[in-house]
Design an enzyme around this catalytic site. Structure first.
Site: not given
Length: 496
Positions: A262-263
């Site tokens: 997700k980062r």
């Protein structure tokens, strides 16, 4: 007679579909369809603690949106029903008990506290001599319990799991279609649990049973499962079953070289869709995350075309990099290639948000945007000036190379206001003539005419269309209002 190729997509309903899961589904689909085979959907929901409500419906919806049509599945049935693991629970224990009778599995009565203490010890990876302990996980405490002890514990109702008896010597070798021959020393394999204390099968065990019963010929999955494959094979061998072909897919990394997460940005199909990426572009790009056609240099393929050119030999061992810039490029290609009506229908729901009660020319807007937009959500930046221009900034009216100044801009804009106001005609050819003829008349360059108009209408130096398109898009009334306001702001700035 050659067996029909059968692949399966077996997701766990634990949330939205990650890019990695979607690629697995796509490759499983392509492996089957490129060989006139069958693609099966199976829901693996035995890990009850991780289930997320609504996830099964989300799986159906996502596969439908990307057009990965399965031939058998929970909602359409098939010859190997049911296709949901929790509805197949009665099938697994008899298989495990069969292995116990064959001395290839055993009952383990170790308590949670005892297992926890073993895990604490296993955190120390080396002994005093610098050697890794032979059994760094479960110590096989119950592996050789005598029959009398086992029967007494079962009769007393003691909780138990069933573990597989791994060979203590030798090695297990398997062939992967991508990574070739791989061998693992058997002493490195822990006696894995087959049936948990709650009666549910473990993922690995249920996977093997279901794949066998559903006649899966090709197991396609991420390379993170390579280390588990010897355990799968030992189960197949224990039952005397034919081992399927393995196709382990390369990792998907972010542009920084770490595993995609997700980062890095949007990593699920739903998130990418919400950001304005087209389904066809997502699928086309994901197809190239670890695969390439052998003789075709094209990068744009429909799903049908992918089915025609896909081969397992085209899959790479090397990790693939998920690059959002490359996904942008794919999305642009699909947008540019839309026919105009399709593009307008795709654009309109988002475009309407910026015009509120204003009337606007959808044909003009499509003309302005189709060759400029990357994804639909770009409209939030490209069109928000339609509601109101960006704040006045006199520096925008200064350009040394073209000799543009606030004074010149105010003069030009006032003349344009006067001439537009004096005419009953407000259409493309008339506005084009008005602006283009003004340059020679005032002995000015085209940019000295067009740029002040663009900035006055939008508050920007870069817009999704030229000055004439902006005048037409905003309409006569709103355009005159903005041009007059710009003149006033410029004159006030000059006077101060």
């Amino acid at each position: 007679m050659q067996k029909i190729v059968r692949t399966r997509f077996a997701p766990s309903p634990t949330g939205f579909m990650h890019v990695g899961n979607l690629r697995s589904a796509l490759y499983e689909f392509l492996v089957a369809k490129s060989q006139d085979g069958k693609f099966i959907l199976r829901i693996e929901d035995t890990d009850q603690e991780r289930l997320v409500e609504g996830s099964v419906e989300h799986i159906y919806q996502t596969l439908a949106e990307v057009n990965l049509k399965y031939d058998e599945g929970p909602d359409i049935g098939g010859p190997h029903e049911p296709y949901v693991q929790s509805e197949r629970l009665e099938r697994y224990l008899p298989y495990a008990e069969q292995l116990v009778k064959q001395d290839k599995a055993y009952y383990c009565f170790c308590s949670k506290d005892r297992l926890d203490s073993l895990h604490q010890v296993s955190d120390i990876s080396e002994n005093e001599q610098g050697e890794v302990p032979e059994h760094f996980g479960y110590d096989r405490h119950c592996r050789n319990l005598d029959k009398t002890t086992i029967e007494a514990k079962l009769a007393a109702g003691e909780p138990y799991v069933i573990r597989q008896k791994m060979p203590l010597t030798g090695s297990t070798t398997f062939h992967d279609e991508i990574f070739g021959e791989i061998s693992v020393e058997n002493k490195e394999l822990e006696d894995q649990i087959l049936i948990k204390s709650d009666g549910y099968p473990t993922y690995n065990f249920a996977n093997v049973i279901d794949d066998h019963e559903m006649e899966i010929t090709h197991v396609v999955r991420g390379s993170e499962y390579l280390s588990s494959t010897p355990k799968y094979n030992l189960l197949y061998e224990a039952f005397g079953w034919e081992i399927p072909k393995y196709v382990h897919l390369p990792l998907i990394l972010g542009t920084d070289g770490t595993k995609l997460s997700k980062r890095h940005g949007a990593t699920t199909f739903e998130e990418l869709s919400k950001q304005g990426y087209l389904t066809e572009a997502i699928i086309n790009y994901i197809a190239f995350l670890g695969w390439a056609p052998s003789r075709d240099t094209r990068e744009i393929f429909s799903l049908e075309e992918l089915c025609e050119v896909f081969t397992i030999s085209g899959i790479s061992k090397s990790p693939a990099t998920f690059d959002y810039n490359k996904l942008d490029w794919y999305n642009e290609q699909y947008i540019r290639n839309m026919d105009v009506e399709t593009f307008k229908n795709w654009l309109e729901p988002e475009a309407e948000k910026f015009f509120a009660d204003k009337t606007y020319d959808m044909n003009l807007l499509a003309e302005m945007l189709q060759n400029r937009i990357t994804k639909r959500t770009d409209l939030a930046v490209m069109l928000d000036f339609v509601k109101k221009p960006d704040p006045f900034n006199p520096e925008m009216y200064v350009h040394k190379k073209s000799k543009l100044t606030p004074e010149l801009s105010a003069r030009v804009l006032q003349i344009i206001v006067d001439r537009i106001s004096a005419s009953d005609i407000y259409e493309r050819d008339h506005l084009h003539s008005l602006l283009m003829n003004l340059g020679p008349e005032l002995e000015l360059k085209t940019g000295q005419i067009m740029n002040p108009v663009r900035i006055a209408l939008s508050g920007r130096q870069v817009t999704p269309g030229g000055s004439i398109e902006l005048l037409l898009l905003l309409g006569k009334e709103d355009s005159l209002k903005r041009l007059k306001e710009a003149v006033n702001n410029l004159e006030e700035y000059i006077d101060n």
